[in-house]
Design a protein around this motif. Structure first.
Motif, PDB file in Angstrom:
ATOM      1  N   ASP A   1       0.830  -1.194   0.000  1.00 50.14           N
ATOM      2  CA  ASP A   1       0.000   0.000   0.000  1.00 50.14           C
ATOM      3  C   ASP A   1       0.876   1.261   0.000  1.00 50.14           C
ATOM      4  O   ASP A   1       1.701   1.432  -0.895  1.00 50.14           O
ATOM      5  CB  ASP A   1      -0.967  -0.027   1.193  1.00 50.14           C
ATOM      6  N   LYS A   2       0.727   2.131   0.995  1.00 46.05           N
ATOM      7  CA  LYS A   2       1.459   3.401   1.014  1.00 46.05           C
ATOM      8  C   LYS A   2       2.965   3.194   1.127  1.00 46.05           C
ATOM      9  O   LYS A   2       3.749   4.065   0.769  1.00 46.05           O
ATOM     10  CB  LYS A   2       0.949   4.279   2.165  1.00 46.05           C
TER      11      LYS A   2
ATOM     12  N   PHE B   1      -4.490  -0.043  -1.837  1.00 45.44           N
ATOM     13  CA  PHE B   1      -4.047   1.309  -2.186  1.00 45.44           C
ATOM     14  C   PHE B   1      -5.123   2.359  -1.911  1.00 45.44           C
ATOM     15  O   PHE B   1      -5.247   3.357  -2.617  1.00 45.44           O
ATOM     16  CB  PHE B   1      -3.568   1.375  -3.646  1.00 45.44           C
ATOM     17  N   ASP B   2      -5.888   2.123  -0.832  1.00 44.53           N
ATOM     18  CA  ASP B   2      -6.932   3.071  -0.467  1.00 44.53           C
ATOM     19  C   ASP B   2      -6.405   4.277   0.295  1.00 44.53           C
ATOM     20  O   ASP B   2      -7.147   5.218   0.570  1.00 44.53           O
ATOM     21  CB  ASP B   2      -8.034   2.378   0.333  1.00 44.53           C
TER      22      ASP B   2
ATOM     23  N   PRO C   1      -5.514   8.272  -6.789  1.00 46.46           N
ATOM     24  CA  PRO C   1      -5.411   7.584  -8.075  1.00 46.46           C
ATOM     25  C   PRO C   1      -4.142   7.958  -8.843  1.00 46.46           C
ATOM     26  O   PRO C   1      -3.543   7.099  -9.511  1.00 46.46           O
ATOM     27  CB  PRO C   1      -6.668   8.043  -8.815  1.00 46.46           C
TER      28      PRO C   1
ATOM     29  N   GLU D   1      -1.279   8.798  -7.487  1.00 43.96           N
ATOM     30  CA  GLU D   1      -0.171   8.104  -6.829  1.00 43.96           C
ATOM     31  C   GLU D   1      -0.208   6.612  -7.145  1.00 43.96           C
ATOM     32  O   GLU D   1       0.849   5.974  -7.294  1.00 43.96           O
ATOM     33  CB  GLU D   1      -0.238   8.346  -5.315  1.00 43.96           C
ATOM     34  N   GLN D   2      -1.406   6.050  -7.264  1.00 44.09           N
ATOM     35  CA  GLN D   2      -1.514   4.643  -7.672  1.00 44.09           C
ATOM     36  C   GLN D   2      -0.902   4.428  -9.049  1.00 44.09           C
ATOM     37  O   GLN D   2      -0.205   3.423  -9.271  1.00 44.09           O
ATOM     38  CB  GLN D   2      -2.980   4.210  -7.690  1.00 44.09           C
TER      39      GLN D   2
ATOM     40  N   ARG E   1       2.165   1.981 -10.015  1.00 43.91           N
ATOM     41  CA  ARG E   1       2.042   0.979 -11.067  1.00 43.91           C
ATOM     42  C   ARG E   1       3.183   1.090 -12.081  1.00 43.91           C
ATOM     43  O   ARG E   1       3.770   0.082 -12.504  1.00 43.91           O
ATOM     44  CB  ARG E   1       0.702   1.119 -11.788  1.00 43.91           C
TER      45      ARG E   1
ATOM     46  N   ALA F   1      -3.022  -5.290  -7.219  1.00 47.00           N
ATOM     47  CA  ALA F   1      -4.044  -4.467  -6.574  1.00 47.00           C
ATOM     48  C   ALA F   1      -5.258  -5.323  -6.267  1.00 47.00           C
ATOM     49  O   ALA F   1      -5.641  -6.195  -7.054  1.00 47.00           O
ATOM     50  CB  ALA F   1      -4.430  -3.294  -7.466  1.00 47.00           C
TER      51      ALA F   1
END
Length: 213
Positions: free
Chosen positions: A32-33, A52-53, A57, A59-60, A64, A72
């Motif tokens: 995640d973070k 990845f909550d 988006p 940063e996601q 990636r 994910a």
């Protein structure tokens, strides 16, 4: 078989100094973070995993594109925490040693759940440790060797109702064939006095926490 270490960076408290724990041959997992933390500091995760909550988006998308592989999952439908997913990946990679960073923080529920993940690692014969700025946490069901790592104290905390046959060597307060039960504080704040210490037990599961203020 070649020994392999995986290092997990999760989404709790992380500091730049944590990056110094990375060895050249480590398999690096960002949870995640924690994946974003690695990428923002110029480290490419072998795998980034999580729902990845806790990141945007944008940063996601950054995670990636900068990870060798990204897994994910849906934040509602998943059964495992991001840190446990990272441990699953480490096991799939046949790691025999896992170091987990960023798995402690302000969420006590997450911290306790992550500490209990050490049980799962032990069941798979993996030596696993949790490290943060003040603590180094391991679990033993048999024998554990303690090396000086700059920590002031070594505390023994039962993770089962009782831990029996405890033997300590190399510590200020030795124990011989001792028993610790949940709710007792007898094992707190011992100190290493030799070049190394040895902790052995006959039954139960024992958390060994090296700590400093």
């Amino acid at each position: 078989m070649t020994r392999k270490r995986a290092i997990v960076f999760s989404g709790g408290r992380l500091h730049e100094e944590d990056l110094q724990q990375i060895h050249p041959d480590d398999f690096i997992i960002g949870a995640d973070k924690g994946a974003l933390f690695l990428i923002e500091h110029g480290v490419t995760p072998h795998v980034s995993v999580g729902d990845f909550d806790s990141i945007s988006p944008e940063e996601q998308a950054q995670v990636r594109s900068a990870s060798q592989r990204m897994i994910a999952c849906d934040p509602v439908l998943k059964d495992l925490t991001d840190t446990e997913l990272a441990l699953e990946i480490a096991m799939d990679e046949h790691a025999d040693h896992v170091l987990m960073l960023g798995v402690t923080g302000t969420r006590m529920d997450h911290t306790l759940a992550n500490i209990q993940i050490l049980v799962r690692a032990m069941q798979h014969h993996i030596r696993c440790a949790i490290m943060d700025a003040h603590n180094y946490i391991e679990l033993t069901g048999s024998t554990l060797e303690i090396q000086p790592m700059g920590y002031t104290y070594t505390s023994l905390i039962p993770l089962t109702a009782e831990v029996t046959g405890i033997e300590l060597e190399g510590f200020m307060y030795p124990l011989h064939n001792a028993t610790l039960k949940m709710g007792q504080s007898r094992g707190v704040s011992n100190k290493l006095t030799a070049t190394k210490g040895t902790i052995s037990i006959r039954s139960g599961l024992l958390l060994v926490i090296q700590s400093k203020d």
